[in-house]
Design a protein around this motif. Sequence first.
Motif, mmCIF file in Angstrom:
data_model
loop_
_atom_site.group_PDB
_atom_site.id
_atom_site.type_symbol
_atom_site.label_atom_id
_atom_site.label_comp_id
_atom_site.label_asym_id
_atom_site.label_seq_id
_atom_site.Cartn_x
_atom_site.Cartn_y
_atom_site.Cartn_z
ATOM 1 N N VAL A 190 0.838 -1.194 0.000
ATOM 2 C CA VAL A 190 0.000 0.000 0.000
ATOM 3 C C VAL A 190 0.881 1.256 0.000
ATOM 4 O O VAL A 190 2.035 1.209 0.394
ATOM 5 C CB VAL A 190 -0.981 0.017 1.209
ATOM 6 N N LYS A 195 0.727 4.032 1.676
ATOM 7 C CA LYS A 195 1.049 4.678 2.941
ATOM 8 C C LYS A 195 1.080 3.637 4.036
ATOM 9 O O LYS A 195 0.123 2.888 4.187
ATOM 10 C CB LYS A 195 -0.012 5.718 3.279
ATOM 11 N N ASN A 196 2.158 3.639 4.770
ATOM 12 C CA ASN A 196 2.338 2.615 5.775
ATOM 13 C C ASN A 196 3.374 3.102 6.759
ATOM 14 O O ASN A 196 4.539 3.194 6.438
ATOM 15 C CB ASN A 196 2.837 1.348 5.069
ATOM 16 N N VAL A 197 2.946 3.453 7.959
ATOM 17 C CA VAL A 197 3.927 3.941 8.928
ATOM 18 C C VAL A 197 4.019 3.030 10.150
ATOM 19 O O VAL A 197 4.441 3.455 11.207
ATOM 20 C CB VAL A 197 3.659 5.411 9.345
ATOM 21 N N ALA A 198 3.629 1.766 9.971
ATOM 22 C CA ALA A 198 3.726 0.817 11.090
ATOM 23 C C ALA A 198 5.163 0.306 11.182
ATOM 24 O O ALA A 198 5.645 -0.390 10.294
ATOM 25 C CB ALA A 198 2.765 -0.348 10.875
ATOM 26 N N GLU A 205 6.175 11.327 12.402
ATOM 27 C CA GLU A 205 5.046 10.473 12.006
ATOM 28 C C GLU A 205 5.080 10.119 10.518
ATOM 29 O O GLU A 205 4.239 9.372 10.044
ATOM 30 C CB GLU A 205 3.720 11.165 12.319
ATOM 31 N N GLY A 256 1.198 12.412 6.086
ATOM 32 C CA GLY A 256 0.718 12.603 4.723
ATOM 33 C C GLY A 256 -0.233 13.773 4.703
ATOM 34 O O GLY A 256 -0.330 14.539 5.651
ATOM 35 N N GLY A 257 -0.943 13.896 3.611
ATOM 36 C CA GLY A 257 -1.928 14.961 3.491
ATOM 37 C C GLY A 257 -2.799 14.649 2.311
ATOM 38 O O GLY A 257 -2.666 13.576 1.716
ATOM 39 N N LEU A 315 4.843 11.601 0.690
ATOM 40 C CA LEU A 315 4.688 11.823 2.126
ATOM 41 C C LEU A 315 5.834 12.698 2.619
ATOM 42 O O LEU A 315 6.676 13.127 1.831
ATOM 43 C CB LEU A 315 4.724 10.460 2.822
ATOM 44 N N GLY A 345 9.057 8.839 10.369
ATOM 45 C CA GLY A 345 8.145 7.832 10.879
ATOM 46 C C GLY A 345 8.688 7.097 12.090
ATOM 47 O O GLY A 345 8.140 6.069 12.477
ATOM 48 N N ASP A 358 -6.984 4.647 11.195
ATOM 49 C CA ASP A 358 -6.059 5.103 10.153
ATOM 50 C C ASP A 358 -5.519 3.961 9.287
ATOM 51 O O ASP A 358 -4.405 4.018 8.799
ATOM 52 C CB ASP A 358 -4.911 5.861 10.866
ATOM 53 N N THR A 394 -4.715 1.463 6.177
ATOM 54 C CA THR A 394 -4.621 1.611 4.724
ATOM 55 C C THR A 394 -4.846 0.248 4.094
ATOM 56 O O THR A 394 -4.332 -0.756 4.583
ATOM 57 C CB THR A 394 -3.240 2.140 4.310
ATOM 58 N N ASN A 441 -6.114 5.048 2.082
ATOM 59 C CA ASN A 441 -5.945 5.325 3.506
ATOM 60 C C ASN A 441 -7.298 5.736 4.113
ATOM 61 O O ASN A 441 -7.834 6.778 3.796
ATOM 62 C CB ASN A 441 -4.905 6.439 3.658
ATOM 63 N N THR A 452 -1.650 1.393 10.192
ATOM 64 C CA THR A 452 -1.562 2.851 10.179
ATOM 65 C C THR A 452 -0.907 3.379 8.910
ATOM 66 O O THR A 452 0.177 2.952 8.528
ATOM 67 C CB THR A 452 -0.852 3.402 11.448
ATOM 68 N N GLY A 453 -1.618 4.287 8.261
ATOM 69 C CA GLY A 453 -1.114 4.875 7.021
ATOM 70 C C GLY A 453 -0.341 6.149 7.268
ATOM 71 O O GLY A 453 0.579 6.480 6.532
ATOM 72 N N GLU A 454 -0.740 6.906 8.306
ATOM 73 C CA GLU A 454 -0.067 8.184 8.521
ATOM 74 C C GLU A 454 -0.096 8.694 9.961
ATOM 75 O O GLU A 454 0.643 9.610 10.286
ATOM 76 C CB GLU A 454 -0.646 9.262 7.591
ATOM 77 N N HIS A 455 -0.927 8.135 10.808
ATOM 78 C CA HIS A 455 -1.013 8.687 12.166
ATOM 79 C C HIS A 455 -0.024 8.062 13.137
ATOM 80 O O HIS A 455 0.149 8.544 14.250
ATOM 81 C CB HIS A 455 -2.438 8.535 12.722
ATOM 82 N N GLY A 456 0.598 6.985 12.742
ATOM 83 C CA GLY A 456 1.593 6.361 13.595
ATOM 84 C C GLY A 456 0.985 5.355 14.558
ATOM 85 O O GLY A 456 -0.226 5.311 14.783
#
Lengths: 353, 474
Positions: free
Chosen positions: A139, A141-144, B147, B150-151, B159, B197, B340, B342, B376, B413-417
């Motif tokens: 995907v 976006k992935n911040v895990a 984090e 994104g936006g 990002l 991140g 959040d 994705t 997301n 989580t896609g962007e909030h951590g």
Amino acid sequence: MKAQDFTEQLQQQVQQAIDSKQPVKITGSGSKAFYGRETEGDELDVFAHQGIINYQPKELVVSVRSGTRLVDLNAVLAEKGQMLAFEPPAFGEGATIGGTIACGFSGPRRAAAGSARDFVLGTRIINGRGELLRFGGEVMKNVAGYDVSRLMVGAMGTLGVLMDISMKTIPQPFEEITLQRECTYQQAIERMNELAGIDLPVSATFFDGLNLYVRLSGAAPAVEAGEKRIGGERSDNNTIWQNICEHQHAFFSQDKALWRLSVPSDADYFELPGKQCIEWGGALRWLVSDADPSVVRSAAERAGGSAILFRGGDRQGEVFHPLAAGMKTLHKNLKQSFDPDGIFNPGRMYGEF
Amino acid sequence: MDRKQLINRLAEFLPAQSIIHEQEALRPYECDGLPAYRQLPLLAVLPDTIEQVQQVMRVCHDMQVPVVARGAATGLSGGALPLSDGVLLGLSKFSRIIEINKQARTARVQPGVRNLAISEAAKKYELYYAPDPSSQIACTIGGNVAENSGGVHCLKYGLTVHNVMEVTVITPQGELLTIGGAALDTPGFDLLALMNGSEGMLGIVVEVLVKLLPIPTRAQVMMAAFDDIEKAADSVGAIIAEGIIPAGLEMMDSLAIQAAEDFVKAGYPVDARAILLCELDGTNEEVSVQIKQVRELLQASGATEVRTARDEEERELFWKGRKAAFPAVGRMSPDYYCMDGTVPRSRLSEVLTGISKLSEVYDLPVANVFHAGDGNLHPLILYNANNPGELKRAEDFGAEILELSVKVGGTITGEHGVGYEKVHQMCVQFSEPELEQFRAVKKAFDPQLMLNPGKAIPQPKSCSEHKTIGGHQH
Ligand SMILES: Cc1cc2nc3c(=O)[nH]c(=O)nc-3n(C[C@H](O)[C@H](O)[C@H](O)COP(=O)(O)OP(=O)(O)OC[C@H]3O[C@@H](n4cnc5c(N)ncnc54)[C@H](O)[C@@H]3O)c2cc1C
């Protein structure tokens, strides 16, 4: 391309290497054997680990096994009107995507679109404990967790064996033209920076010492409007970008060491013994020279950048730019955390690990 | 550990007003943008020079006191949640834009600079900073880096990690490191990718060099209404398959549409089941071509109405509704909980159906706002914390949504951590050896685990203690 999964075999080989504490030299087709430092070790051949695992054009995502040849991958993407945004060089028929990512190579589109690491979404690796690990994913976006996938890009295989790689793809541009105009080095640098600061569909720039080449990509009317605004002659040399990318351009066929200087895009032109050409909006300066490495490195540093001995020269000495003291410690700690026994490509990047 | 002694040592180099230790004065620091979790720190410090940050880190390292960094505390995962035995390090005084380089298109800023302030300052050079979280009027660039925020424009422009060139960080031992640089490549491993991140767990960011882009000549937003959420989801794939990458591609469901409309009067069709906002930007010519294509694609996908913003004012209004969606939903309910996950876009409608079923099971309404272009999701679960058991129900509901996201090949989580909030769901997404590798990375930077401990990466053994539904698949 023959789709085949060699994960198990490779994992076993890594385990044997760990058990016997015998370092391995991770190899694809060998097309980038010229790059990095010379290393010893038994070959760990990933070339047979090939095939597209998943390709979803609508998702802009492709996942491939690391031994997949770049030419094969490019063909699969082109069939759906897509491509790898970072336009990587292959440097040989057999070049694999794994080798490309491990070296972190990007081509002419880099300054406009982003680098290899920017488009990596996920990887599966074997670490130095013989474990098969997956980071990131398919995907956007992935911040895990920490971004270990991107850390692998450009690590020269020193942190683990890249098994599978997921990347973001982009649509091919509808139209592409090249403009050219004569100027000096300093003028070329200034012009490249100026163009990048305007909303124009510039996708690549190159200065060969005589002419500045600018490539425009996008919808036909946008490209034409860009042409009007930028001016210069339309070049009918359609293979120029391919030639620059693959180092088949005449500039690269000289019998001296090839240096790659990465500097801030607006760094003034600086002379060095030998010949230079410029890419990436001014941020990449190629130098063919037999100057002493310390001369080249300090010039790059003065300009706010660094230098890599890209091809030729002494491949047993340090070819990558030396690290600052604090960074060196951090690199050693990271290497230790992925590969505690120092199995993978020891010395390929820096002599110390 | 002796709190008094710690205060004394900090007072050797920090002015008294930069050390906050009285309970009432500490109250504002007890939570971030996820107020369901609160904790007073041992004390808070507000340094305003890099040297002071270094000294704080040295003292804390010496006395073995953990440190939690804090930007604007808009984080939605409890990342800046204080520790009862830790120092909260506020970076709000680092609010200076150090330099904008027009020629090289970069801005060098302190970490406490607000996201939007960068674009505002760059405007006179016709440049801007692309990542634009909806919280951009308040959130800081230091928090954005931590984090990898994104936006609405990250489908096209990436990002935070794609737009940051260099960070200056202070290590847990108080050393200063420069990671990345003003050039496109820097020597060694890509540590910059790791810093983005890393949720304040690998180093304190004290300076950031960001990339600026030329302001697009033209930006045009279209709004399409749908009587069916699945059709809306499918139109997203159709646009991308056509070779168009919109600058933004956002979707809202009917509850979110109504909330936003009530709140900001954006002109959204309140009877629609879903709306899609599609922004196209670039040169005038490029945008003209694409608008025509997208309009046709949306109509072919079954949109009941397609409207192009008449002027800049209406364009801003369309976006205002989207950017205000969280607070708008917040007005409908005493509390809301924002998720959040994705997911691959092709699984969007399946996941939305799953969420609405769960909403019935848990008997809590949910509004959906999402970055459709990159899959997301932001399901907003409405609940009332004053009703006994409702917070727990909202949390369990949220956890199931995240597990569903992982099951269809996505992420928690896609962007909030991950923060404090989702640390147990990490066990669903990652295997024990993967988590162990994360811990090893952490130790490479922070061997004594002094920075934001307990967040983002579950502690060893904690996964088996918190057995979750679902399982890990390779
Ligand atoms: C209404 C609303 C809308 C939002 N919309 C979006 C959105 O569209 N996209 C998005 O990605 N996020 C969004 N967010 C989430 C949030 O705004 C972002 O995560 C933001 O980046 C947090 O920045 P902050 O300055 O508030 O950081 P904080 O909340 O203060 O901290 C976040 C984390 O960063 C760490 N940290 C902060 N500063 C530093 C530093 N200098 N060095 C090291 N670590 C540091 C903290 O320890 C913590 O772990 C939204 C939040 C709200 C309330």
